[in-house]
Write a protein that holds these residues in place. Structure first.
Motif, PDB file in Angstrom:
ATOM      1  N   GLU A  49      12.476  -2.843   6.079  1.00 34.26           N
ATOM      2  CA  GLU A  49      12.259  -2.953   4.635  1.00 34.26           C
ATOM      3  C   GLU A  49      11.220  -4.019   4.327  1.00 34.26           C
ATOM      4  O   GLU A  49      10.367  -3.837   3.439  1.00 34.26           O
ATOM      5  N   ASN A  50      11.263  -5.106   5.075  1.00 35.34           N
ATOM      6  CA  ASN A  50      10.320  -6.200   4.879  1.00 35.34           C
ATOM      7  C   ASN A  50       8.887  -5.730   5.102  1.00 35.34           C
ATOM      8  O   ASN A  50       7.980  -6.056   4.326  1.00 35.34           O
ATOM      9  N   LEU A  51       8.686  -4.941   6.154  1.00 37.56           N
ATOM     10  CA  LEU A  51       7.348  -4.425   6.436  1.00 37.56           C
ATOM     11  C   LEU A  51       6.901  -3.422   5.376  1.00 37.56           C
ATOM     12  O   LEU A  51       5.734  -3.437   4.940  1.00 37.56           O
ATOM     13  N   LEU A  52       7.796  -2.538   4.954  1.00 44.53           N
ATOM     14  CA  LEU A  52       7.438  -1.564   3.914  1.00 44.53           C
ATOM     15  C   LEU A  52       6.981  -2.266   2.640  1.00 44.53           C
ATOM     16  O   LEU A  52       5.987  -1.874   2.015  1.00 44.53           O
ATOM     17  N   ARG A  53       7.687  -3.300   2.270  1.00 44.09           N
ATOM     18  CA  ARG A  53       7.405  -3.977   1.000  1.00 44.09           C
ATOM     19  C   ARG A  53       6.166  -4.848   1.076  1.00 44.09           C
ATOM     20  O   ARG A  53       5.497  -5.073   0.056  1.00 44.09           O
ATOM     21  N   THR A  54       5.830  -5.362   2.260  1.00 48.36           N
ATOM     22  CA  THR A  54       4.680  -6.266   2.381  1.00 48.36           C
ATOM     23  C   THR A  54       3.475  -5.608   3.044  1.00 48.36           C
ATOM     24  O   THR A  54       2.496  -6.281   3.360  1.00 48.36           O
ATOM     25  N   GLU A  55       3.548  -4.285   3.260  1.00 51.04           N
ATOM     26  CA  GLU A  55       2.434  -3.568   3.886  1.00 51.04           C
ATOM     27  C   GLU A  55       1.163  -3.762   3.058  1.00 51.04           C
ATOM     28  O   GLU A  55       1.112  -3.409   1.880  1.00 51.04           O
ATOM     29  N   ASP A  56       0.134  -4.330   3.679  1.00 48.05           N
ATOM     30  CA  ASP A  56      -1.132  -4.579   2.981  1.00 48.05           C
ATOM     31  C   ASP A  56      -2.330  -3.970   3.690  1.00 48.05           C
ATOM     32  O   ASP A  56      -3.472  -4.138   3.250  1.00 48.05           O
ATOM     33  N   GLY A  57      -2.091  -3.265   4.800  1.00 47.42           N
ATOM     34  CA  GLY A  57      -3.185  -2.641   5.531  1.00 47.42           C
ATOM     35  C   GLY A  57      -3.914  -3.580   6.464  1.00 47.42           C
ATOM     36  O   GLY A  57      -4.798  -3.141   7.203  1.00 47.42           O
ATOM     37  N   ALA A  58      -3.601  -4.855   6.439  1.00 46.98           N
ATOM     38  CA  ALA A  58      -4.286  -5.836   7.281  1.00 46.98           C
ATOM     39  C   ALA A  58      -3.263  -6.551   8.172  1.00 46.98           C
ATOM     40  O   ALA A  58      -3.137  -6.251   9.358  1.00 46.98           O
ATOM     41  N   ASN A  59      -2.517  -7.487   7.580  1.00 45.09           N
ATOM     42  CA  ASN A  59      -1.485  -8.187   8.361  1.00 45.09           C
ATOM     43  C   ASN A  59      -0.312  -7.274   8.692  1.00 45.09           C
ATOM     44  O   ASN A  59       0.291  -7.372   9.763  1.00 45.09           O
ATOM     45  N   VAL A  60       0.032  -6.401   7.745  1.00 47.11           N
ATOM     46  CA  VAL A  60       1.113  -5.438   7.949  1.00 47.11           C
ATOM     47  C   VAL A  60       0.552  -4.044   7.699  1.00 47.11           C
ATOM     48  O   VAL A  60       0.077  -3.754   6.600  1.00 47.11           O
ATOM     49  N   THR A  61       0.598  -3.199   8.716  1.00 47.16           N
ATOM     50  CA  THR A  61      -0.003  -1.876   8.635  1.00 47.16           C
ATOM     51  C   THR A  61       1.051  -0.783   8.815  1.00 47.16           C
ATOM     52  O   THR A  61       2.190  -1.051   9.218  1.00 47.16           O
ATOM     53  N   ALA A  62       0.625   0.458   8.539  1.00 44.11           N
ATOM     54  CA  ALA A  62       1.523   1.595   8.755  1.00 44.11           C
ATOM     55  C   ALA A  62       1.921   1.697  10.225  1.00 44.11           C
ATOM     56  O   ALA A  62       3.032   2.140  10.548  1.00 44.11           O
ATOM     57  N   GLU A  63       1.024   1.284  11.120  1.00 46.13           N
ATOM     58  CA  GLU A  63       1.346   1.319  12.553  1.00 46.13           C
ATOM     59  C   GLU A  63       2.487   0.370  12.879  1.00 46.13           C
ATOM     60  O   GLU A  63       3.338   0.666  13.725  1.00 46.13           O
ATOM     61  N   HIS A  64       2.517  -0.775  12.207  1.00 42.11           N
ATOM     62  CA  HIS A  64       3.627  -1.703  12.420  1.00 42.11           C
ATOM     63  C   HIS A  64       4.942  -1.070  11.971  1.00 42.11           C
ATOM     64  O   HIS A  64       5.982  -1.202  12.644  1.00 42.11           O
ATOM     65  N   THR A  69       0.824  -1.215   0.000  1.00 44.09           N
ATOM     66  CA  THR A  69       0.000   0.000   0.000  1.00 44.09           C
ATOM     67  C   THR A  69       0.854   1.260   0.000  1.00 44.09           C
ATOM     68  O   THR A  69       0.349   2.352  -0.248  1.00 44.09           O
ATOM     69  N   ASN A  70       2.139   1.120   0.308  1.00 46.13           N
ATOM     70  CA  ASN A  70       3.127   2.204   0.152  1.00 46.13           C
ATOM     71  C   ASN A  70       2.708   3.477   0.874  1.00 46.13           C
ATOM     72  O   ASN A  70       2.779   4.586   0.347  1.00 46.13           O
ATOM     73  N   SER A  71       2.277   3.334   2.128  1.00 49.58           N
ATOM     74  CA  SER A  71       1.803   4.484   2.898  1.00 49.58           C
ATOM     75  C   SER A  71       2.859   5.559   3.083  1.00 49.58           C
ATOM     76  O   SER A  71       2.535   6.733   3.286  1.00 49.58           O
ATOM     77  N   PHE A  72       4.121   5.186   3.018  1.00 44.22           N
ATOM     78  CA  PHE A  72       5.203   6.124   3.313  1.00 44.22           C
ATOM     79  C   PHE A  72       5.878   6.656   2.054  1.00 44.22           C
ATOM     80  O   PHE A  72       6.880   7.362   2.136  1.00 44.22           O
ATOM     81  N   GLY A  73       5.305   6.306   0.886  1.00 44.24           N
ATOM     82  CA  GLY A  73       5.907   6.773  -0.361  1.00 44.24           C
ATOM     83  C   GLY A  73       7.334   6.297  -0.533  1.00 44.24           C
ATOM     84  O   GLY A  73       8.181   7.001  -1.085  1.00 44.24           O
ATOM     85  N   ALA A  74       7.606   5.087  -0.075  1.00 46.49           N
ATOM     86  CA  ALA A  74       8.973   4.556  -0.076  1.00 46.49           C
ATOM     87  C   ALA A  74       9.359   3.912  -1.396  1.00 46.49           C
ATOM     88  O   ALA A  74      10.538   3.665  -1.645  1.00 46.49           O
TER      89      ALA A  74
END
Length: 939
Positions: free
Chosen positions: A43-58, A4-9
């Motif tokens: 980096e792993n969290l940034l790349r796999t961020e899906d809004g459910a299992n991995v969120t911006a809060e994580h 979801t690229n919440s951080f524009g990374a």
């Protein structure tokens, strides 16, 4: 799945001649201050961020990591790949094959069950040292390996063809961890147009060896690895990170093995269970890659999840040496520098805790006789042995072995009457002085114990406590390291030049980590000297360290058992737990490869290398260890002249193809496996029998009986089936009933694909002490379903409990489940009918694996134990409050009520060690495999 690229990374880099999509760490505030290992997780969290299992809060939680806080934030880590060895890998493939059938039965498409992350399996744990000390040892051992394991190997060949993203490195190639660092590891991965750090989980706890290459990964149980292969993230808490600063240089006479034993002792004492260890500082750049890998390899021995070195020039040098492509090397360097993953010694990250070791203070060491963290300075080895042997025998006075006589053929004989026997006093002073006694009767009224052994091919000699009957250069830890491997070979040359010989009762073996070792031994001209001392090639694989040491000579084995001698193995490995190395050997010591050969020359652990000569040269002069120890300069000169890039490119050119033996194996075909009902190696397990699309509600546990009451430091080696299979055990009886001759029993490890054998070997280690019985070792318990509660095999009792509908519990002490990441320690526990384990503390992997098999891990209240609560294992247990899990949350405690025969109750609240929501989901589903399968059906 797209981030979801919440951080524009999201961005791109150009490296290795291609454009690659990356997720820049610089886009997240606070990332730059993190330790190397946490940057990789970020980096792993940034790349796999899906809004459910991995969120911006994580992502923010990790970027704002508080190094002083106790871990409390769960994240989902998605490893880039999975690596397996065959002992633990075969059950993974068996389970995947079974899942294909379960999917079919529940209306799904079996071909959709595939690894979703690259999975590579190296067959390295099945070679046994049947033949040693002769030129044809390697070929004969491999022939035996194929004869014993044909069914397993055919099954793995089927899997290689049936599953996408699954590759197999055939037998006789090398040890999985060394193959991993020399060939499989990418350091930076590319897939689907993305570039990202190479990360992994492996089905062997020593997966951490690859940490030395800057690759974050660790060992998990086979059941967790299967989930990772099927796209499930690994649930974990953001860990504490221990910074370990290295300074100085290793002094002359010390080796990388001595360094790692020192680090193991330091970190085990400090306490790093569940933590990452990260090496930093100016001294890191001077640590050769092979030494980094040696240190990373021992991470399970000091208890950390990982023990990692950052990426730097040394990483790049090693990638070039081992034949990685120019494009890959450019990608690694460019990516690491772009992402702040390149080591900058001038910048010290913030760590949770720090330690420091000045390498110049390291001294020659060994560890033992039963734990890798029990380091002993070599100068104290003799006195330490003399104290430790009292734990293994009641008549602990080893007597010096007679001087050797060498005949014209170079064979030694040791006449029993050559010299008066010596004994020493029973006190524990370090300066025990020998006292002369009569060899006939012990001199003080005690019967004589030293035993004369007559052999057909090795002459006659006397054995006593402390005799080194196995001296093996083996395992991934050291056979990856040219400095200690060539050091051992140079010591062998010096010993031969001085006219020394290995004692005739010593079983010698050389099992390198890869074929490259053979190449550089040959180029250096050192093989003849090793072979002169009996160190012929026996196989490329994990042998002695995993319990595949093979049998001792019949005459030696008989003498050891008849006299109840506490004999010794010395190995260049990482594991020396009780009962692991050989059933005839009670005491096991870890040592560097050069010291392994030194102890083979000495022939006994009751030896002082400073004061006692190893023998005499042709002129009759005493030869001490210091006289044959190679200088650091000689070792380095040999390394520089003997190792080349061409060796790696040649040996790994077609690594998955295998030799003629492998290529000629008949291979089954089809998307599902055709199970052979007569097979004693590979059988369809019962995990999915009767499984419904939706899980049944969790139930409380009532009317449970104690299967085993255990003490502290019960390892997975005590629980999990390993080593040889004895004829008079339930597993041996099962094989005989199925027409298998004793000579074809093979090892438990080779039969991991047959749950019937493995259940029967669970809790069957010869050194296990079940406190339900007095003075009994081995796989026994009391069977409360029978009149008088007689002693019975644990397996037999469990079948009676199952027939009666009685659930089981296991009680234990501190550090329950330490040791290797063995899925069968958990699988066997579950299949025996154990519903809960209650102990004082766990080590990480086994606790997680118990949950993965649907077993509830509980802890006694802080400060309490079975003993303090006066539990003796005869009670009936009721555990209530477990049903709270049905409400979607995990209770902190459950209530335990233990009722004694007289009606008296012991009641306490046990802590529930389901530590993350993901683990709770696994438990609700009856295990991780059921959870994954149901998720696949829903999708």
């Amino acid at each position: 799945m797209a981030s979801t690229n919440s951080f524009g990374a999201k961005g791109t880099i150009q490296a290795g001649g291609s454009d690659h999509e990356i997720f820049r760490l610089a886009a997240v505030e606070g990332a730059d201050r993190l330790p190397f290992s946490l940057k990789v997780l970020l980096e792993n969290l940034l790349r796999t961020e899906d809004g459910a299992n991995v969120t911006a809060e994580h992502v923010r939680a990790l970027a704002n990591w508080d190094p002083t806080a106790e871990p409390d934030t769960e994240i989902q880590f998605t490893p880039a790949r999975v690596v397996m060895q065959d002992f633990t890998g075969v059950p993974c493939v068996v389970d995947l094959a079974t899942m294909r059938e379960a999917v079919t039965e529940l209306g799904g498409d079996p071909a959709k069950v595939n690894p979703l992350a690259p999975a590579e399996l190296v067959i390295d744990h099945s070679v046994i040292i049947d033949i040693f000390g002769r030129p044809d040892a390697f070929e004969r051992n491999v022939d035996f390996e194929y004869q014993r394991n044909k069914e397993r190997y055919q099954f793995l060949r089927w899997g290689q063809g049936a599953f996408d993203e699954f590759k197999v490195v055939p037998p006789g190639t090398g040890i999985v961890h060394q193959v991993n660092i020399e060939h499989l590891a990418r350091v930076v991965m590319t897939r689907g147009g993305q570039a990202y750090p190479d990360t992994l989980v492996g089905t062997d706890s020593h997966t951490t060896m690859v940490n030395g290459l800057g690759v974050l990964g660790w060992g998990v149980g086979g059941i967790e690895a299967e989930a990772a292969m099927l796209g499930q993230p690994v649930s974990m808490l953001i860990p504490r990170v221990v910074g370990f600063k290295l300074t100085g240089e290793i002094p002359a006479g010390a080796t990388a093995t001595d360094v790692v034993l020192t680090i193991t002792e330091m970190l085990r004492r400090h306490g790093v269970v569940g933590k990452f260890v990260e090496f930093y500082g100016e001294g890191v750049g001077a640590v050769p890659l092979a030494n980094r890998a040696t240190i990373g390899n021992m991470s399970p021995e000091f208890g950390s999840t990982a023990a990692i070195f950052p990426i730097d020039e040394e990483t790049v040098r090693y990638l070039k040496l081992t034949g990685r492509s120019d494009e890959q090397i450019d990608l690694v360097e460019t990516y690491a520098k772009e992402q702040g993953l390149w080591h900058d010694p001038s910048r010290e990250p913030v760590y949770s805790e720090t330690l420091e070791l000045d390498l110049s203070t390291v001294v020659p060491s060994i560890a033992g006789p039963k734990r890798p963290q029990d380091r002993i300075e070599l100068t104290d080895a003799k006195s330490s042995f003399r104290k430790s042997v009292h734990d293994y025998t009641d008549d602990a006075e080893p007597q010096p072995l007679a001087h050797n006589h060498v005949d014209e053929a170079g064979r030694e004989s040791f006449p029993a009457s050559d010299a008066p026997a010596l004994a020493f006093s029973d006190d524990d002073d370090d300066d025990d002085q020998p006292v002369v006694h009569s060899a006939a009767n012990g001199g003080d009224g005690r019967p004589s114990r030293p035993t004369t052994v007559k052999t057909s091919d090795r002459g006659e000699f006397v054995l006593d406590h402390g005799a080194v009957v196995i001296a093996s250069i083996t395992s991934c830890t050291n056979t990856s390291n040219p400095s200690v491997m060539l050091g051992a070979a140079l010591l062998a040359k010096n010993a031969v030049d001085k006219g020394l010989a290995v004692k005739p009762w010593v079983k010698t073996s050389m099992a390198p980590g890869s074929k490259v070792v053979t190449d550089y031994y040959e180029k250096a001209g050192l093989w003849p000297y090793l072979e002169k001392l009996g160190y012929h090639l026996v196989g490329y694989g994990c042998t002695t360290c995993i319990g595949n040491s093979g049998p001792l000579a019949e005459e030696i084995s008989a003498a050891v058992n008849e006299a109840d001698l506490s004999v010794v193995s010395v190995l260049s490995g990482n594991r020396n737990f009780e009962g692991r190395i050989n059933p005839d050997v009670k005491m096991n010591y870890l040592a560097s490869p050069p010291l392994v050969i030194a102890y083979a020359l000495a022939g006994t652990m009751d030896f002082d290398f400073e004061a006692q000569p190893l023998g005499q040269d042709p002129q009759g002069n005493d030869v001490f260890l210091r006289d044959i120890w190679p200088s650091a300069q000689d070792v380095q000169t040999t390394i520089d002249g003997a190792i080349s890039q061409e060796m790696f490119t040649k040996d790994y050119a077609d690594v998955f193809a295998g030799d003629e033996r492998w290529r000629s194996l008949p291979t089954p075909e089809g998307s599902t496996f055709a199970w052979d009902p007569e097979s004693t190696y590979v059988r369809k397990p019962p995990y999915f029998e009767g499984m419904e699309p939706d899980p049944s509600p969790v139930q409380d546990i009532s009317g449970a009986r104690v299967l085993a009451l255990l003490g502290d430091s019960v390892t997975t080696d005590h629980i999990s089936p390993a080593g040889s299979i004895k004829e008079d055990t339930p597993a041996g009886q099962y094989l005989r009933e199925h027409g298998v001759e004793k000579k074809d029993f093979n090892s438990y490890g080779s039969r991991r694909g047959n749950h019937e054998v493995m259940i029967r070997g669970t809790f069957a280690n010869i050194r296990l002490r079940n406190q339900l019985l007095d003075g009994v070792s081995g796989g026994y318990t009391r069977d409360f379903t029978q009149e008088g509660s007689p002693q019975a095999f644990i397996y037999d009792a469990s079948q009676n409990y199952a027939a009666a509908g009685t659930p089981l519990v296991v009680l234990g002490g501190k550090e329950y489940g330490s040791g290797s990441s063995r899925d069968w320690a958990a699988k066997g526990t579950a299949l025996l009918g154990v519903k809960a384990v209650i102990v004082e503390s766990y080590e990480r992997i086994h606790r997680s694996n118990l949950i993965g098999m649907g077993v509830l891990p509980l802890q006694f209240p802080q400060g309490e134990s079975a003993a303090s609560l006066k539990l003796d294992g005869t009670e009936t247990f009721d555990i209530s409050g477990v049903t709270a899990l049905n409400e979607g949350s995990t209770p902190r405690t459950v209530h335990v009520s233990a009722t004694k025969d007289n009606g008296e109750k012991v009641e306490f609240d046990a802590t529930v060690r389901i530590d993350t929501p993901g683990e709770a989901d696994y438990y609700r589903n009856g295990g991780i495999m059921q959870y994954v399968l149901r998720g696949m059906l829903r999708s």
